[in-house]
Design a protein around this motif. Structure first.
Motif, PDB file in Angstrom:
ATOM      1  N   ASP A 173       0.456  -1.721   0.595  1.00 37.26           N
ATOM      2  CA  ASP A 173       0.148  -0.237   0.038  1.00 37.26           C
ATOM      3  C   ASP A 173       1.017   0.749  -0.140  1.00 37.26           C
ATOM      4  N   HIS A 174       2.409   1.514   0.352  1.00 33.92           N
ATOM      5  CA  HIS A 174       2.655   2.505   0.544  1.00 33.92           C
ATOM      6  C   HIS A 174       3.652   2.774  -0.462  1.00 33.92           C
ATOM      7  N   LEU A 175       4.027   1.238  -1.022  1.00 31.51           N
ATOM      8  CA  LEU A 175       4.705   1.232  -2.478  1.00 31.51           C
ATOM      9  C   LEU A 175       2.907   1.885  -3.559  1.00 31.51           C
ATOM     10  N   ARG A 176       2.043   1.566  -3.182  1.00 30.85           N
ATOM     11  CA  ARG A 176       1.170   2.179  -4.147  1.00 30.85           C
ATOM     12  C   ARG A 176       0.791   3.786  -4.716  1.00 30.85           C
ATOM     13  N   ASP A 177       0.808   4.470  -2.809  1.00 24.23           N
ATOM     14  CA  ASP A 177       0.335   5.475  -3.189  1.00 24.23           C
ATOM     15  C   ASP A 177       1.295   6.391  -2.584  1.00 24.23           C
ATOM     16  N   PHE A 178       2.851   5.663  -2.874  1.00 24.33           N
ATOM     17  CA  PHE A 178       4.140   6.366  -3.711  1.00 24.33           C
ATOM     18  C   PHE A 178       4.111   6.824  -4.849  1.00 24.33           C
ATOM     19  N   PHE A 179       3.704   5.292  -5.615  1.00 26.42           N
ATOM     20  CA  PHE A 179       3.847   5.576  -7.381  1.00 26.42           C
ATOM     21  C   PHE A 179       2.709   6.003  -7.665  1.00 26.42           C
ATOM     22  N   THR A 180       1.592   6.497  -7.263  1.00 23.34           N
ATOM     23  CA  THR A 180       0.394   6.660  -7.914  1.00 23.34           C
ATOM     24  C   THR A 180       0.406   8.138  -8.658  1.00 23.34           C
ATOM     25  N   PHE A 181       1.248   9.209  -7.839  1.00 24.20           N
ATOM     26  CA  PHE A 181       0.838   9.906  -9.006  1.00 24.20           C
ATOM     27  C   PHE A 181       2.097  10.052 -10.038  1.00 24.20           C
ATOM     28  N   CYS A 182       2.094   9.561 -10.303  1.00 25.22           N
ATOM     29  CA  CYS A 182       2.987   9.569 -11.537  1.00 25.22           C
ATOM     30  C   CYS A 182       1.906   8.355 -12.658  1.00 25.22           C
ATOM     31  N   GLY A 183       1.349   7.877 -12.409  1.00 24.06           N
ATOM     32  CA  GLY A 183      -0.352   7.358 -13.704  1.00 24.06           C
ATOM     33  C   GLY A 183      -0.821   6.225 -12.739  1.00 24.06           C
ATOM     34  N   GLU A 220     -12.398  18.964 -20.636  1.00 24.38           N
ATOM     35  CA  GLU A 220     -13.203  18.984 -19.377  1.00 24.38           C
ATOM     36  C   GLU A 220     -13.387  17.571 -18.388  1.00 24.38           C
ATOM     37  N   GLY A 221     -13.468  17.835 -17.505  1.00 24.01           N
ATOM     38  CA  GLY A 221     -13.435  16.109 -17.225  1.00 24.01           C
ATOM     39  C   GLY A 221     -12.041  16.114 -16.415  1.00 24.01           C
ATOM     40  N   HIS A 222     -11.682  14.959 -16.179  1.00 25.05           N
ATOM     41  CA  HIS A 222     -10.488  14.368 -15.677  1.00 25.05           C
ATOM     42  C   HIS A 222      -9.847  14.031 -16.159  1.00 25.05           C
ATOM     43  N   ILE A 223      -8.128  14.744 -15.755  1.00 23.28           N
ATOM     44  CA  ILE A 223      -7.056  14.745 -16.098  1.00 23.28           C
ATOM     45  C   ILE A 223      -6.630  13.465 -15.112  1.00 23.28           C
ATOM     46  N   GLY A 224      -5.610  13.144 -16.306  1.00 21.59           N
ATOM     47  CA  GLY A 224      -4.794  11.606 -15.592  1.00 21.59           C
ATOM     48  C   GLY A 224      -2.576  12.412 -15.226  1.00 21.59           C
ATOM     49  N   GLN A 225      -2.709  11.706 -14.902  1.00 31.27           N
ATOM     50  CA  GLN A 225      -1.981  11.802 -13.880  1.00 31.27           C
ATOM     51  C   GLN A 225      -0.470  12.177 -14.868  1.00 31.27           C
ATOM     52  N   GLU A 226      -0.846  11.535 -15.942  1.00 36.01           N
ATOM     53  CA  GLU A 226       0.342  10.710 -17.204  1.00 36.01           C
ATOM     54  C   GLU A 226       0.201  12.603 -18.062  1.00 36.01           C
ATOM     55  N   HIS A 227      -0.295  13.033 -18.036  1.00 39.04           N
ATOM     56  CA  HIS A 227      -0.519  14.198 -19.286  1.00 39.04           C
ATOM     57  C   HIS A 227      -0.108  14.680 -17.928  1.00 39.04           C
ATOM     58  N   LYS A 228       0.337  15.609 -16.821  1.00 42.98           N
ATOM     59  CA  LYS A 228       0.663  16.759 -15.933  1.00 42.98           C
ATOM     60  C   LYS A 228       1.764  16.705 -16.473  1.00 42.98           C
ATOM     61  N   PRO A 229       2.079  18.118 -16.127  1.00 44.71           N
ATOM     62  CA  PRO A 229       3.677  18.936 -16.300  1.00 44.71           C
ATOM     63  C   PRO A 229       4.322  17.632 -15.473  1.00 44.71           C
ATOM     64  N   ARG A 230       5.770  16.884 -14.949  1.00 48.59           N
ATOM     65  CA  ARG A 230       6.332  16.631 -14.451  1.00 48.59           C
ATOM     66  C   ARG A 230       6.418  17.748 -13.160  1.00 48.59           C
ATOM     67  N   ALA A 231       6.962  18.130 -13.173  1.00 50.11           N
ATOM     68  CA  ALA A 231       7.354  19.836 -12.153  1.00 50.11           C
ATOM     69  C   ALA A 231       6.290  19.680 -11.505  1.00 50.11           C
ATOM     70  N   GLY A 232       5.326  20.247 -12.177  1.00 51.81           N
ATOM     71  CA  GLY A 232       3.461  19.609 -11.518  1.00 51.81           C
ATOM     72  C   GLY A 232       3.138  18.479 -10.411  1.00 51.81           C
ATOM     73  N   ILE A 233       3.786  17.080 -10.954  1.00 54.05           N
ATOM     74  CA  ILE A 233       3.968  15.766 -10.166  1.00 54.05           C
ATOM     75  C   ILE A 233       4.802  15.783  -8.929  1.00 54.05           C
ATOM     76  N   VAL A 234       5.587  16.462  -9.261  1.00 60.43           N
ATOM     77  CA  VAL A 234       7.020  15.941  -7.767  1.00 60.43           C
ATOM     78  C   VAL A 234       6.345  17.440  -6.864  1.00 60.43           C
ATOM     79  N   ALA A 235       5.699  18.545  -7.188  1.00 56.41           N
ATOM     80  CA  ALA A 235       5.216  19.705  -6.182  1.00 56.41           C
ATOM     81  C   ALA A 235       4.306  18.640  -5.828  1.00 56.41           C
ATOM     82  N   GLU A 236       2.901  17.614  -6.071  1.00 52.79           N
ATOM     83  CA  GLU A 236       2.602  17.112  -5.472  1.00 52.79           C
ATOM     84  C   GLU A 236       3.037  16.172  -4.691  1.00 52.79           C
ATOM     85  N   TYR A 237       4.098  15.815  -4.045  1.00 50.04           N
ATOM     86  CA  TYR A 237       4.739  14.359  -4.153  1.00 50.04           C
ATOM     87  C   TYR A 237       5.323  15.885  -2.423  1.00 50.04           C
TER      88      TYR A 237
END
Length: 261
Positions: A18-28, A88-105
């Motif tokens: 579960d820890h691994l899933r929580d960590f890597f789910t930000f990637c997609g 409109e609607g949901h945007i997947g993590q896969e499409h976000k800027p990588r800088a935005g993803i690491v900011a979420e982390y």
């Protein structure tokens, strides 16, 4: 089984699947995790898309449960070449800027070295911001602007002298009409805030530094705290809680600071 995989080693003894899933789910989206729970713990994480695996490789050296992870792959993963615009609607993590993803982390409390952040910036510089994400983000700007300011108006299009008034008006309209009620909430409300111009620039350009990532992480974390405080406070019938809410959940990491940016 997906071929879009990464291998993870140097995992802490206390780390669970579960820890691994929580960590890597930000990637997609993760399709499965194979955890080898021997004395020297390792795991294979399978993703639905190659871009998610590529993002995961960017996290080599990130810290989970006090251990600095080693993330590798025998495959060179590439970003998807063809993207349909998402307005409109949901945007997947896969499409976000990588800088935005690491900011979420960082907002979530994970420790990432400056080398990881620089890697994220470099990946954005090389790939550019995805057309899908830009279309999605611009759509939010236009939708909120039209509802708050009038047809064909955008929040970001206001001249600087009027931008604060536009932000306040947009926030008021949003609270009254409930414009943002989904995974888009963080971005929509951020755009209608006093720092909306900075947020827009951060997510739609590749010109950024490590400092900018930390600044965005602080905004995400502060807004999540404000949202949590507002949610726990008694609310009079018919009234709307103020502040900027949002943050990605484990099942939907679009809102960067719940269990899951």
């Amino acid at each position: 089984m997906s071929t879009y995989t990464v291998n993870v080693s140097n995992i802490a003894p206390t780390t669970t699947e579960d820890h691994l899933r929580d960590f890597f789910t930000f990637c997609g989206k993760i399709t499965s995790i194979e955890l080898n729970a021997t004395e020297s713990k390792s795991a294979t994480v399978h993703f639905e898309k190659p871009s998610a695996a590529k993002t995961a490789l960017m996290l080599n050296g990130g810290t989970l449960d006090g251990a600095q992870l080693t993330v590798t792959s025998e495959t060179v993963h590439a970003d998807e070449e063809h993207e349909e615009p998402a307005t409109e609607g949901h945007i997947g993590q896969e499409h976000k800027p990588r800088a935005g993803i690491v900011a979420e982390y960082i907002a979530k409390g994970y420790t990432l070295s400056d080398q990881v952040l620089e890697r994220a910036i470099q990946m954005d510089n090389e790939k550019g911001i995805s057309k899908r994400f830009l279309a999605y983000f611009n759509s939010l700007d236009q939708t909120l602007g039209a509802k708050a300011l009038g047809e064909n108006q955008t929040i970001s299009g206001k001249v600087q002298s009027a931008v604060n008034a536009a932000h306040q008006q947009a926030r008021t309209v949003d609270e009254q009409k409930g414009i943002s009620k989904s995974a888009t909430e963080y971005y929509t409300k951020a755009l209608s805030s006093p720092f909306g111009q900075k947020v827009r620039q951060f997510y739609t350009t590749t010109s950024k530094q490590v400092f900018d990532i930390h600044e965005e992480a602080r905004r995400i974390a502060d807004q999540h705290k404000a949202s949590a405080t507002a949610a726990s406070a008694p609310t009079a019938p018919g009234s709307a809680a103020g502040g900027i809410s949002g943050g990605p959940a484990t099942s939907d990491p679009t809102a960067p600071a719940t269990t899951a940016v």
